[in-house]
Write an enzyme that holds these catalytic residues in place. Sequence first.
Site, mmCIF file in Angstrom:
data_model
loop_
_atom_site.group_PDB
_atom_site.id
_atom_site.type_symbol
_atom_site.label_atom_id
_atom_site.label_comp_id
_atom_site.label_asym_id
_atom_site.label_seq_id
_atom_site.Cartn_x
_atom_site.Cartn_y
_atom_site.Cartn_z
ATOM 1 N N GLU A 128 -11.918 -16.264 -9.123
ATOM 2 C CA GLU A 128 -10.304 -16.398 -9.897
ATOM 3 C C GLU A 128 -9.570 -14.993 -9.745
ATOM 4 O OE1 GLU A 128 -13.221 -17.252 -11.222
ATOM 5 O OE2 GLU A 128 -12.814 -18.818 -12.526
ATOM 6 N N ARG B 213 -33.771 -19.399 5.258
ATOM 7 C CA ARG B 213 -34.154 -18.223 4.400
ATOM 8 C C ARG B 213 -33.476 -17.228 3.960
ATOM 9 N NH1 ARG B 213 -39.930 -16.347 7.447
ATOM 10 N NH2 ARG B 213 -40.880 -18.161 7.381
ATOM 11 N N THR C 145 -51.789 -19.778 5.460
ATOM 12 C CA THR C 145 -50.739 -19.416 6.167
ATOM 13 C C THR C 145 -50.944 -18.098 6.635
ATOM 14 O OG1 THR C 145 -49.508 -20.986 5.178
ATOM 15 C CG2 THR C 145 -48.317 -19.482 6.561
ATOM 16 N N LEU D 220 -43.977 -15.218 9.090
ATOM 17 C CA LEU D 220 -44.048 -14.539 7.858
ATOM 18 C C LEU D 220 -43.373 -13.366 8.027
ATOM 19 C CD1 LEU D 220 -47.384 -15.643 6.088
ATOM 20 C CD2 LEU D 220 -44.672 -16.555 5.577
ATOM 21 N N SER E 178 -48.573 -28.218 4.212
ATOM 22 C CA SER E 178 -48.933 -29.561 3.240
ATOM 23 C C SER E 178 -49.619 -29.045 2.102
ATOM 24 C CB SER E 178 -49.545 -30.573 4.283
ATOM 25 O OG SER E 178 -50.860 -29.824 4.812
ATOM 26 N N VAL F 178 -49.570 -26.391 0.256
ATOM 27 C CA VAL F 178 -48.796 -25.756 -1.073
ATOM 28 C C VAL F 178 -47.817 -27.073 -1.296
ATOM 29 C CG1 VAL F 178 -46.755 -24.097 -1.253
ATOM 30 C CG2 VAL F 178 -48.926 -23.501 -0.258
#
Length: 364
Positions: free
Chosen positions: A53, A185, A197, A205, A298, A300
């Site tokens: 605003e 991300r 992973t 990663l 899958s 997690v």
Amino acid sequence: MNDDQYYMKLALDLAASAKGKTNPNPVVGAVIVKDGVIAGTGIHRKAGEPHAEVHAFKMAGEYAEGATLYVTLEPCSHYGKTPPCANLVRESGVRRVVVATQDPNPEVAGRGISIIKDAGIEVEVGVLEKEAQRLNERFIHNMLTDRPFVISKYAMTLDGKLATHTGHSKWITGEGSRHSVHLLRDEVDAILVGIGTVLADDPSLTTRLPEGGGKNPIRIILDSELRVPLDAKVVQVSDAKTLIVTQENAPADKMDLLREKGIEFIFVPKNETGLNLKALMEELYKKGITDVLLEGGSEVNASFLREGLIDKYLIYIAPKLLGGRNSLTPYTGMNVDTMDEAMDVSFSGVETFGEDIRITAYPK
Ligand SMILES: Nc1nc(O)c(N)c(N[C@@H]2O[C@H](COP(=O)(O)O)[C@@H](O)[C@H]2O)n1
Ligand SMILES: [Zn+2]
């Protein structure tokens, strides 16, 4: 679409341009219209900076007199890092204020609207309310639960497979991958994976974002037995802050070595199903993490699903058919024993039938 919806849609589109950049604050857009002409616009760009605003009124100047203000979230009424916008609106000379949705922040929660109404200014609330609430689903969830907003993301082939029988996946290619690994991300505070992973040395990663943009979110690794190797890429590559979630009694000497590499730890108790995820979510929110993207496959996703902690699903479907042990490949009915490579198909359409979706695809 009437005029109010037209200008509110513009304010929402402006707000959306700052998605992921204003955390822990909401994204907000404001448009000031005088005699059918846009006199001022504004977005909230970053927490701690002026609200949408303020920018809109600065741009509109004396054209605010007798104008209408469209704002995607109720003007604030409290002194946070910036002064209350409701007072600014009250003194601005606007004739009418259109608000998409009330602010669920307990500091505001209708008080901004009351200040403006008590000054005799006409206020309308609820124009494109659903769209505004969807746009700020993360902020609203934070305000209502004091927990991060959890997004479950996974990719599968057209026949619903997540990986080959050898566990190899990476089915999203091209735009899907760019969106899933980079652009998504860029909007979240943290990504979360399991130690599996990391052990698989998943290159994504430690993928830096494409040139010219974005942030590397905090990497959260669930590792109840502290199995992370000291030479793991996520330990060696420090382009993002890495938090390891483990138990209080993890080996102190290994933790010290990891701390030297900049790794930080969160300790949560372990119950029969694994690390206490509810306790973890509360800890993460206290650390200022407002949303988490589950990138851990899958395992997690299933553990968060079991705990009822998933707030949104993003499912990427790759135009591939994997088949696999004793599964039928839909388009041929052929019984496929195992298959290491995916068969390419091309999508020709996605339609919905009530709650169901139908994807039409053809073999390439
Ligand atoms: N209406 C409105 N416009 C904006 O641009 C905003 N950022 C907000 N945010 C509300 O105010 C709180 C943050 O205040 P400070 O930026 O710390 O002063 C935020 O929690 C929202 O309730 N509202
Ligand atoms: Zn404000």
